[in-house]
Write a protein that holds these residues in place. Sequence first.
Motif, short mmCIF file in Angstrom:
data_model
loop_
_atom_site.label_atom_id
_atom_site.label_comp_id
_atom_site.label_asym_id
_atom_site.label_seq_id
_atom_site.Cartn_x
_atom_site.Cartn_y
_atom_site.Cartn_z
N ASP A 1 0.82 -1.23 0.00
CA ASP A 1 0.00 0.00 0.00
C ASP A 1 0.84 1.26 0.00
OD1 ASP A 1 -2.19 -1.68 0.09
OD2 ASP A 1 -2.40 -1.54 2.26
N GLY A 2 1.99 1.22 -0.67
CA GLY A 2 2.83 2.40 -0.77
C GLY A 2 3.57 2.77 0.49
N LEU A 3 3.71 1.84 1.43
CA LEU A 3 4.42 2.11 2.68
C LEU A 3 5.89 1.73 2.56
CD1 LEU A 3 1.85 0.81 5.34
CD2 LEU A 3 2.18 3.15 4.50
N VAL A 4 6.74 2.50 3.24
CA VAL A 4 8.18 2.26 3.29
C VAL A 4 8.58 2.19 4.75
CG1 VAL A 4 10.46 3.12 2.65
CG2 VAL A 4 8.51 3.48 1.12
N PHE A 5 9.42 1.21 5.11
CA PHE A 5 9.83 0.99 6.49
C PHE A 5 11.34 1.19 6.63
CE2 PHE A 5 6.10 -1.49 5.51
CZ PHE A 5 5.25 -1.25 6.57
N THR A 6 11.75 1.93 7.64
CA THR A 6 13.17 2.17 7.88
C THR A 6 13.53 1.80 9.31
OG1 THR A 6 12.71 4.48 8.48
CG2 THR A 6 13.34 4.04 6.19
N GLY A 7 14.72 1.21 9.48
CA GLY A 7 15.24 0.87 10.80
C GLY A 7 16.58 1.54 11.00
N SER A 8 16.83 2.01 12.23
CA SER A 8 18.00 2.87 12.45
C SER A 8 18.77 2.48 13.70
CB SER A 8 17.54 4.33 12.56
OG SER A 8 18.58 5.17 13.01
N ALA A 9 20.01 2.94 13.74
CA ALA A 9 20.85 2.78 14.92
C ALA A 9 20.33 3.61 16.09
CB ALA A 9 22.29 3.19 14.61
N ASP A 10 19.38 4.51 15.85
CA ASP A 10 18.79 5.26 16.95
C ASP A 10 17.74 4.45 17.70
OD1 ASP A 10 16.51 5.28 15.38
OD2 ASP A 10 16.60 7.40 14.89
N GLY A 11 17.53 3.19 17.29
CA GLY A 11 16.62 2.29 17.99
C GLY A 11 15.18 2.35 17.56
N THR A 12 14.89 3.00 16.44
CA THR A 12 13.51 3.15 16.00
C THR A 12 13.26 2.45 14.67
OG1 THR A 12 13.90 5.24 14.83
CG2 THR A 12 13.29 5.37 17.16
N VAL A 13 12.01 2.04 14.48
CA VAL A 13 11.49 1.60 13.19
C VAL A 13 10.37 2.57 12.81
CG1 VAL A 13 10.31 -0.22 11.91
CG2 VAL A 13 12.03 -0.82 13.62
N LYS A 14 10.50 3.21 11.64
CA LYS A 14 9.52 4.21 11.22
C LYS A 14 8.84 3.78 9.93
CE LYS A 14 11.78 8.20 13.39
NZ LYS A 14 12.31 9.57 13.18
N VAL A 15 7.60 4.26 9.80
CA VAL A 15 6.78 3.98 8.62
C VAL A 15 6.58 5.28 7.85
CG1 VAL A 15 4.64 2.97 7.77
CG2 VAL A 15 5.59 2.22 9.98
N TRP A 16 6.78 5.20 6.52
CA TRP A 16 6.63 6.36 5.65
C TRP A 16 5.59 6.04 4.57
CZ3 TRP A 16 9.71 10.41 7.29
CH2 TRP A 16 10.73 10.06 8.18
N ARG A 17 4.79 7.01 4.23
CA ARG A 17 3.71 6.83 3.28
C ARG A 17 4.04 7.58 1.99
NH1 ARG A 17 0.55 9.27 5.90
NH2 ARG A 17 0.17 11.20 4.72
N ARG A 18 4.01 6.85 0.88
CA ARG A 18 4.29 7.48 -0.42
C ARG A 18 2.99 7.98 -1.04
NH1 ARG A 18 6.41 3.37 -3.01
NH2 ARG A 18 4.63 2.84 -4.31
N GLU A 19 3.01 9.25 -1.47
CA GLU A 19 1.85 9.85 -2.11
C GLU A 19 2.28 10.51 -3.41
OE1 GLU A 19 -0.24 12.49 0.41
OE2 GLU A 19 -0.71 10.97 1.94
N LEU A 20 1.45 10.37 -4.43
CA LEU A 20 1.72 11.00 -5.71
C LEU A 20 1.22 12.43 -5.67
CD1 LEU A 20 0.72 8.13 -8.18
CD2 LEU A 20 3.00 8.77 -7.39
#
Length: 468
Positions: free
Chosen positions: A269-288
Amino acid sequence: MLKKGSRGARSSRGSRMFSEDNSVHKFSRIKNTNLLDEDDEIYNTRNRQDQLLSNSNASSPYNDRSSSSPMDKSPWSSQTNVNVPFDDNDDNFSSNVLMGSLVREEGHIYSLATSGDLLYTGSDSRNIRVWKNRREFAGFKSNSGLVKAIVISDDRIFTGHQDGKIRVWKVSSRDPSVHKRVGTLPTMKDYIKNSMKISNYFEVKRHKNAAWFRHYDAISCLSLSEDKTFLYSSSWDKTFKVWRISNSRCIESVTAHDDSVNSIVTGFDGLVFTGSADGTVKVWRRELQGKGTKHFFSQTLLKQECAVTAVAVNPDTTVVYCGSSDGLVNFWERENHLSHGGVLRGHKLAVLCLITAGSLVFSGSADMGICVWRRMGMDHVCLSLLTGHNGPVKCLAAERDDEAAATERRWILYSGSLDKSVKMWRVSENSVPVAWKGCASGAPIAIPSSLPAAPSFEARNRVDGIQN
């Protein structure tokens, strides 16, 4: 585990993660020493832990730039037996076995990718190897920067490197064993077009600026959008960037985290997931937006003290997995929204890589083992613990086993390690679990110390001397 902000945590940032005898030290970040491109002094980055594990370039037989091809005098030796018998009636037979090994002498394995019957391997020797039917098929070499990530889109291969560059390769239409470099991201056209605009630069350090359309630190991961329209790259420079594949343009740069972005994966569904050394997992939403695209922050799935080292998504079941430096694998399930589903406890040390295949989840770790998990309903069971590597498992790739019976779903798993080898495993989704309730509060029980290995032999029809 060290707490954020503690004196011990601050002093551990530059420490070595592994010692020479492969003992493992506690750590809270996954970083390493940058390899500088001799003509790119802009990549003057912090000391990193990964490179302290892999100072093998000095001994590599390909440091001589006069060499016409990395396939000349290949140091690889293949030990395989692809005809491992499969007998369901044998009570002593395990359906998950080690099929063979590809052992190298030139460097540690950092990246793997499969495409059809081809396997691509990347290492800190700057070489990319291509294997077909578990035999050497081709090879090509980058100018600098160890190969941190590989993704394949149709006839193009994208490789992400320690020097912050993405290199683009294409298979020759005349000879499928020949791979030619057709570009580097960002392109020279982008440099010329954007270099004169002051607004295209931002301060990364005191008295040091960088252009928004290029990574100024090591690339950690690459991922393709579901429709293969966009390429995503994450980096230790705390950003991820979006590239339009059709014209090789960087169309967006997102400052995503407060520390290195260790993993990025596109989901559903156009979602992007990132994981970081700062200890977080974030979700990003792609929109045209008109003819362009824009990514917006959606939510934070996890916030913890230890580094997030790997993220994977099963798009069919809409489940997100993340591995951490504490050895745990958290997962989230999507119903009406993403909610935490549980924790898989199977590793003693950091989880360094994660992939999904069918109903299976594979996690590779610094403890040198690979846990095989199967999703069953709302729970996960541990099918196997694959052991055989003599170093941390750094990367994984899987492909369907076409030789499996129609009633069985079976996979060929490739694992790359800092022991300089790639191992091939046959894993069945029909395997009998070794431990139920793998996501319970306690660690899985009754995990075998090893699996029966298939007999191996030295392949004598290895292909050498393929020119670049």
